[in-house]
Design an enzyme around this catalytic site. Sequence first.
Site, PDB file in Angstrom:
ATOM      1  N   ILE A 240       0.864  -1.178   0.000  1.00 63.30           N
ATOM      2  CA  ILE A 240       0.000   0.000   0.000  1.00 63.30           C
ATOM      3  C   ILE A 240       0.904   1.233   0.000  1.00 63.30           C
ATOM      4  O   ILE A 240       1.823   1.327   0.820  1.00 63.30           O
ATOM      5  CB  ILE A 240      -0.831   0.007   1.302  1.00 63.30           C
ATOM      6  CG1 ILE A 240      -1.708  -1.241   1.412  1.00 63.30           C
ATOM      7  CG2 ILE A 240      -1.606   1.283   1.469  1.00 63.30           C
ATOM      8  CD1 ILE A 240      -3.056  -1.094   0.841  1.00 63.30           C
ATOM      9  N   CYS A 241       0.644   2.178  -0.883  1.00 64.69           N
ATOM     10  CA  CYS A 241       1.468   3.397  -0.945  1.00 64.69           C
ATOM     11  C   CYS A 241       1.234   4.258   0.300  1.00 64.69           C
ATOM     12  O   CYS A 241       0.095   4.630   0.609  1.00 64.69           O
ATOM     13  CB  CYS A 241       1.114   4.206  -2.185  1.00 64.69           C
ATOM     14  SG  CYS A 241       1.893   5.826  -2.182  1.00 64.69           S
TER      15      CYS A 241
END
Lengths: 130, 122
Positions: free
Chosen positions: A77-78
Amino acid sequence: MNFSLLVLGAPYSDQSVSTALRFAEAVTATGNSIYRIFFFHDGVNNGNALITPPQDENNIPAQWQQLAQHHGIDLVICIASALKRGVLDNVEADRYEQSGDNLADGFNISGLGQLIDASVYSDRLVTFGP
Amino acid sequence: MNNIRKSILIVCRKSPYGTSLAREAIDIALAAAAFDQPLSLLFAGDGVYQLKKEQNSEAIASKNHGKVLTALPLYGIDTLYVEDSALRLRGLATEDLLLPVQTLDGDSIKDLMASHQILINV
């Protein structure tokens, strides 16, 4: 062939998420592999552990978790997208003194460098988004 | 990743405001440049609006996307392509754009995509 996926869509809002899931299943079912799935933009909501779908709908975070577990896929997940959308692991929740964390098991929070790394180490990067 | 370099083409398809995707595509470009990957950008479809001169986003409380783009050459990102038909369909010409670009027709875009190892399509 070794694939990575870039997922931009929010679960339950965007058809591209279920398309990405079906694509990932097809990749692994045909003897190909997935190096990493990178969640960016609204896609970070796929890692929200608090998602509570009605009983007659798929549990999308659980589908990602099962896929990753069965095939050893890295779910990333960024961090920049995630923090502003309220998806935090325990480290980030502590750092920003939030009341709780909600990153689903099997997902990791990291930076955009992981997307560039996935581009470099995969044969193909496929984008799923609005 | 230190030793491996792959040519990356980022296809910017979204208009500059309305969603954050235009900005986020540029964030990917900056990350790729930071890791020293050879990089080109193609502005296609509504993405050509990102390059329009004289953007004023104050009234919608958004960051000025044009200003973000004009910083790209500072990060070594100066290979910019624009879909020619997308420009013309929107009544724009290269004189209306903030940065020097190369315009490409459909066949040339096909060749451009084929000549890069990785496409990131946002």
